[in-house]
Design an enzyme around this catalytic site. Sequence first.
Site, PDB file in Angstrom:
ATOM      1  N   GLU A  35      -3.919   2.324   1.165  1.00 18.76           N
ATOM      2  CA  GLU A  35      -3.784   2.282   2.662  1.00 18.76           C
ATOM      3  C   GLU A  35      -4.883   3.030   3.378  1.00 18.76           C
ATOM      4  OE1 GLU A  35       0.563   0.227   3.137  1.00 18.76           O
ATOM      5  OE2 GLU A  35       0.213   2.417   3.669  1.00 18.76           O
TER       6      GLU A  35
ATOM      7  N   GLU B 186       2.052  -6.046  -0.138  1.00 13.66           N
ATOM      8  CA  GLU B 186       3.103  -5.269   0.122  1.00 13.66           C
ATOM      9  C   GLU B 186       3.820  -5.971   1.335  1.00 13.66           C
ATOM     10  OE1 GLU B 186       3.121  -1.023   1.157  1.00 13.66           O
ATOM     11  OE2 GLU B 186       1.581  -0.609  -0.547  1.00 13.66           O
TER      12      GLU B 186
END
Length: 917
Positions: free
Chosen positions: A495, A592
């Site tokens: 991320e 995710e």
Amino acid sequence: MAVRRPRRGAAAVPTRSSRRPCRLPEGRAGAAMGRAALLPLLLVAAAGRAGVSAAGGPEVRSLRGSWRLGNGNGSVVLRGEVPGCVHTALHRRGLIQDPYYRFNDVMYRWISLDNWTYSRTFKTPFDDRKWQKVKLVFEGVDTVAQILINNITLGRTDNMFNRYSFDITSVIKEVNFVEVRFLSAVSYAAEQSRCHKAYSIPPACPPPVQKGECHANFIRKEQCSFSWDWGPSFPTQGIWKDVRIEAYNHYHLIYFSLTSFFEKSAQQWSLEIESIFDVVSSKPIAGLVTVNIPKLQTQQTFSVKLQPGEGSIVLLVNINKSSTVEAWWPNGHGKQTGYNMTTTFIMEAGYQIEKSSKAYFRTVELVQEPIPGSPGLSFYFRINGRPIFIKGSNWIPADSFQDRVTYDTLWLLLKSAADANMNTLRVWGGGVYEQDEFYDICDEIGIMIWQDFMFACALYPTDQYYLESVRAEVSHQVRRLKSHPSIILWSGNNENEAAIASNWFSIPYADREVYIKDYVMLYVKNIREIVLTEDKSRPFIASSPTNGLESVKEGWLSQNPYDTHYGDTHFYDYSSDCWNWTVYPKTRFASEYGFQSWPSFSTIEKVSSTEDWSYTSNFSLHRQHHENGNDQMLQQIGHHFKLPQSTDTIKKFKDTIYLTQVMQAQCIKTETEFYRFSQSEIIKGEGHTMGALYWQLNDIWQAPSWASLEYGGKWKLLHYFAQNFFAPLLPVAYEDKGVLYIYGVSDLHVDHKLTLRVVVHTWSSLEPVCTLAKEGVTVKAQSAVPIYKESIDDLLERCRNCTRKSCVITFCLVGEGGLQSPTNHHFLSSLKDAEGLEKSHFSASVSQQDDTYIFVLQTTAIAPFVSLDVGSIKGRFSDNGFLMTEQKKVVVFYPWEPTSVEELEKSLTLTSLVDVV
């Protein structure tokens, strides 16, 4: 069949002149722990021990076992096991309680703030005059330490993920005293951050709800050990992997790896075998290397020359074309065949080395190419030439204390993933590069690994010394792990592309360029460069989520890494109704997504006391590390279920735990089924979804989290649901504008003609209202196709006596030869509005059959979300959390430890939705 020149370039720590002049205050004489004080030392690593079959081979002696352990001022002294850490040593000696008990994560913060020293004496187990080189090797030091032998400083460590090797040839004696003087990781990280004066590197600290420590991004250590939104802060100190003495003459094998390739034009498999040596001799050493794979009738001998210093030999072995090679396949797609292989090194000087290993053959491609009718690019994996829909979850460290993670712990968790029809796990970038056994098990049971490098949710420094340390780390880990066929992808970070693109850290626009430059420097110019040099057998992406090739085109940082037309996405939405499939992104790859739940009462009970057993207790708030997490769960439950109202506090707590698990299971079922039925279609330019990895598989402690497996391995209801929603053959239903659609989803390699059975029940009766059997339904291989369509109004009319609130639909696919999908369900209204649901009278009988136990359940009424719980008896059921629409159901219990019919009967709790009042 080629021998390449030895390659130089094991990353070495630079000399003092290149260091940032930043020194920590000395905690004790001679223990300056600043980076400036580091001595030059070589960082190298070994992938498996080499067997030695002739006299004169190396002497290898482990120093694992009991060491003396003391704190900074000497007020605490005890024995500590190596491998191990301070917390587990204190706990084993009874000096502290279980660190996970109640509020101990905060109470025991002092342990991480102290500076601890491990020491021991050892007798040299050989005549040191016989050896040209003697080394002290640490496979893993956690994290910042000064290493001394006989009061001579050998060097310092500050990267948990590196292997450190110290030359002790000139200082070893008959009896030796070795010390590892640790510095608090928390103090070190704070000091490194303070020294980085040019500009700040966010985030400084985790959110207060995490009760964590600051500046984790300034230390090369397990990032979540400073806390995460599902885990505690335990910044450990310790020798967390093996430590040993190695003595050798002439040369020593430090790494050995093999990777497979398939040459399409020649239709031939080959193996690239890389051996990295430390050559002590001042002259080159010539010799022969023989590689033998008996089952594949392949044997080749190479002439090689080892150059002085450290270098590698790369051999290319072509597999005999007349042998049939069985490829390694992921779980659900074939066997995990491996071949025994022996590599023998016979050199002019010195001894013979015989290395036994397993050779696996598989190819992997990450396919990013245009899709007709859609802007953007695909993002899917081809294994051995076959596109594979990725099904699975995300892996986090199994414990805050790595020495407690045994082979059995790993086997249980990974086998549970395979048993739930998963084929992939993503080893997430805020934890650790897992131990060898983790990847061995994945190779064995067909779990593919998406491997992040250990950088997560933060920006990172890029000064020269930090980069050198990272380069050594990446080199070491790629060399250590690249032989594993289970690893299909290297990914630079978690991320961090999104963090810059979405400006998580509120960086003023004028300053962005500095951080973008750092990002490219770290993940592209350093990590990627090393990966591409070390391993040409698998793909690399810089981040997750990313837009893949589109991110590359945009200078490695895309404007919107969450774009559904490219790469992978992470998606979380806790406020929308999770049964509404239209809120989910029709992405190329969902790497995710998730919802929280609480672990079972039996898991919580072990680390709490009676006053903690309510949803609003201080303990329940303390354990929740995600802002508003407990409220979000109640809000999501409230969309479709009645909240518990019992005046009995403990019953209310248990009912709430049950409902969080029902909610989580149903939410992730809805979302995952959406991703699975989107794999073969493009709608408004979106679709061709080829992966669903929910967040997260396992837990690090006993607390509310996104996991489907509780700490200790117990299956939550979500994990039982996963077994069904990841089934190789599955019918999936959804509603759109009042029309019911059913898709046939298949991971099978051939088309099947099947019968779709659709059954409608009223909530008030076990007798179906109407049944439909649609025969000759073709479900295509490895795809998702619509197989049924009917308006809800027509269906309700056809089934008379039915309304949305009074009826429920179940459906399954049945074929020849026992082929059958799980039975799926579709609710026509919220269950809080369901009409006719009655409290059922359950009975259960338990009997033993060989190593398993048979539970026969009987019910007097339809029961939604039937949960069987046997408390803390370790094991799992064949099915759980199901909708019971028949009077009798047989469920099998697979124990993980010895138990009995009596124990199971005594521990059994049966709960269904109607029991929650």
